[in-house]
Design a protein around this motif. Structure first.
Motif, mmCIF file in Angstrom:
data_model
loop_
_atom_site.group_PDB
_atom_site.id
_atom_site.type_symbol
_atom_site.label_atom_id
_atom_site.label_comp_id
_atom_site.label_asym_id
_atom_site.label_seq_id
_atom_site.Cartn_x
_atom_site.Cartn_y
_atom_site.Cartn_z
ATOM 1 N N ASP A 185 8.981 -19.223 -6.779
ATOM 2 C CA ASP A 185 10.028 -19.222 -5.757
ATOM 3 C C ASP A 185 9.461 -18.526 -4.511
ATOM 4 N N VAL A 186 9.083 -19.325 -3.488
ATOM 5 C CA VAL A 186 8.397 -18.776 -2.304
ATOM 6 C C VAL A 186 9.388 -18.565 -1.175
ATOM 7 N N ARG A 187 9.354 -17.393 -0.555
ATOM 8 C CA ARG A 187 10.227 -17.101 0.588
ATOM 9 C C ARG A 187 9.383 -16.523 1.726
ATOM 10 N N ILE A 188 9.720 -16.933 2.938
ATOM 11 C CA ILE A 188 9.101 -16.339 4.128
ATOM 12 C C ILE A 188 10.171 -15.481 4.786
ATOM 13 N N ASP A 189 9.866 -14.214 5.029
ATOM 14 C CA ASP A 189 10.923 -13.380 5.607
ATOM 15 C C ASP A 189 10.851 -13.373 7.133
#
Lengths: 412, 412
Positions: free
Chosen positions: A56-60
């Motif tokens: 689960d990849v997230r860019i903040d």
């Protein structure tokens, strides 16, 4: 502890080599400054590896890249990571090792079908080095809420280009909120960037503190005068006074515990061979892992400068350029690192990091420790930066086993 | 001695003011660099004053201006003089005082109808300062035969302009041969350019030696390394080693008699706040009036640098940039100066000139002495250069009475 659980050293090394092509310089070395095209390419490769593992990849909001591997429970994650940006003419390991070893840990857990109680998360922080945008450890500062996101966006490089605009340009202006995740613990594997482990032939450093840093500029004003005609007792030699400060810094470093004190820059004015220097400007870099000792060093230097002004008949002023307090690592996390190293039959010592790291920011927010491996000849921030493959493998395995300890047992 | 014989202080001051208009800077101070238009104008004015006195004026091959006043006999002349060129942003006295006080002496002798046994000659040497053409004391070196005339002509300024061409351009390429005159004695009145007379409230300095100068560049090579991670015992700190050299120079100056030792220039590399300097380059200016002591200073410094290289684990190399041996003044001429000063009721002390002068070249050829007067605050080579009118008058009168002693009695 199960020594048969280990990472794949060939795969880790292969990824380090692949990442190192982005920003590679024709003359050797790597320049992958934050939010440049080279940084974007490195990030894209890293994200493709994350997606290959179905994470689960997230860019903040400040471009930190986060990836989450679920745990058996719903607790706060154990976070691993470091940064992908480099200084100019850097080596392949500073930052990249911590990120890619973290990736290797996640993949190893998947492949061995190990499901820890806590989720395990991985982060590549934006702009740790501060080489292009001079607010260093920007991503971790924003992640911890110490740097407002808007302030991070407004930082500009020497050409006036904004972080916020560069994040959008390279496609890493995400919407995952900074401050959303508070990890159960943070672990960062890193090369030592100093010679201690290398010289002592110790494989693993369990970092128990990250140095505090105090930078100041000292200006000494005397009187420029003729080198031939001015008697000794009439001299107000700013150069001699500066030389005394440099020698005093060495004394400070010798007499205070684990103190570092360095003069890296010095300039004389008028800087003419037959003229006594009328002015000298020098920089002071003081470091200590204990804030009380660092403050003592600052105070003793201030007292020395006051006495020097009197003794040499010069004016001395000092201006703080930057100050970061030391960070203590979490004793129980440090013990997990030591336990992992010893369980793997590796030599290990406790130590203080003399360089700054994202971990020193993270330590403000959650239990934190760092794992160091030897740097050949203590060299980093240089194309000559090198660590032996067996030490890289050892460090990644210590990271893996510390994660297993923490994610299944420690840090409640 | 007849105190009623004295120069005209108003006339001398008036000429100093008139000369100072050539090269005058809008912001104050004078730039009358050798062989420039300003220098030509100053020379032309000086020559017009010489011709007003019906003196026998000669221009020699390097542009030195000579004027001869016959004596009762045909012996070698007593020569007075100094130079008319200045450094950039100079004051009105350095050089000009010695030339115009010499002119005042000649005029006074004429007006009082005093005919000395020996001829009295006056010289304005070309390019003493070396500020434009870097061979300093050029005119006196050529006058004494130490510098071949052709070599002097071939010296170029930073734009490649030749001395020989500039001499022709400004009309001062003469045909009077260098080396034709060997004076019976040479006398030079000059401001001290240091603070000794001013601070001690002594009016006249009888210069018994002119300092020898030894210039060297010292390069220290250690190892640039991280200011935070490098332990003390692993440091090869070129900056610290340079600081120790600067302190040692002060010790040299304290422990050797009348020694001067100055570090005027210093640079670090890479000159970054958090990097231990890997290289330091510094300059050393050693001066002494005694060649044996100057050599001892050079030797002790060399021994110190060798020990430093060992002790600090750095490489140290040193390169001589310039060396001029000290010049002894002639004891009997110095005594004539003292006698003249005391006869005029002036305070007087013997001293060593810490600056270089044409007199130190002339001392190789003939009995020589210098007469110093106080410089306010020891300042020269500056628009702030100043000496009190009463000290200027005193110095010119000592010059006059020393000439009377020498030209009628001394120096057989």
């Amino acid at each position: 502890m199960q020594p048969e659980i280990h990472i794949d050293p060939q795969r880790l090394n292969q990824r380090l080599v692949e990442l190192a092509q982005f920003g590679a310089l024709p003359e050797g070395g790597i320049s992958r400054l934050a939010l440049t095209d080279a940084d974007k390419s490195g990030r894209d490769l890293f994200v493709s590896w994350l997606r290959d593992l179905s994470l689960d990849v997230r860019i903040d909001q400040v471009g930190n890249i986060l990836a989450f591997q679920p745990g058996r429970g719903d607790a706060q994650p154990v976070l691993l990571g470091s940064h992908l940006d480099t200084v100019r003419a850097a080596g392949p390991l500073d930052g990249a090792l911590g990120v890619l070893a973290g990736l290797e840990v996640l993949q190893t857990l998947q492949e061995l079908d190990i499901h820890t109680l806590r989720p395990v998360a991985l982060v590549a922080f934006t702009n740790e080095e501060g080489a292009r945008f001079t607010t260093d450890m920007m991503g971790s500062r924003a992640f911890c809420g110490e740097l407002p996101v808007e302030d991070a966006w407004d930082v500009t490089d020497f050409e006036g280009v904004r972080v916020g605009d560069e994040l959008r340009r390279i496609g890493y202006s995400g919407d995952f909120p900074c401050g959303q995740v508070t990890p159960a613990a943070y672990l960062e594997l890193h090369i030592e960037q100093g010679p201690v482990l290398y010289q002592e032939r110790v494989t693993i450093g369990a970092v128990e503190a990250i140095t505090g840093i105090s930078w100041q500029a000292v200006t000494i004003t005397g009187a420029a005068n003729h080198a031939g005609t001015t008697p000794l007792d009439a001299r107000r030699d700013a150069g001699l006074a500066a030389a005394k400060v440099i020698q005093y810094l060495r004394e400070l470093a010798q007499f205070l515990p684990d103190q570092r004190a360095t003069c890296g820059r010095l300039s004389f004015s008028p800087d003419v061979i037959n003229v006594i220097p009328g002015q000298a400007v020098l920089t002071v870099d003081l470091r200590n892992g204990e804030d009380a000792v660092l403050k003592k060093a600052e105070q003793q230097l201030a007292e020395y400068l006051a006495a020097l002004a009197e003794g040499e008949n010069v004016e001395v002023t000092s201006r703080i350029l930057m100050r970061v307090s030391p960070s203590r690592c979490d004793p129980s996390v440090v013990t997990w690192v030591e336990t992992a190293a010893r369980g793997l039959g590796l030599t290990c010592r406790r130590m203080v990091s003399g360089a700054g790291h994202d971990a020193q920011i993270m330590a403000h927010t959650c239990p934190t420790a760092m794992i160091f491996i030897p740097s050949q000849n203590g060299i980093s921030h240089s194309p000559a930066e090198y660590s032996r493959p067996k030490d890289i493998e050892a460090g990644a395995n210590v990271l893996l086993h510390t994660v297993l300890g923490l994610a299944d047992g420690g840090t409640g």
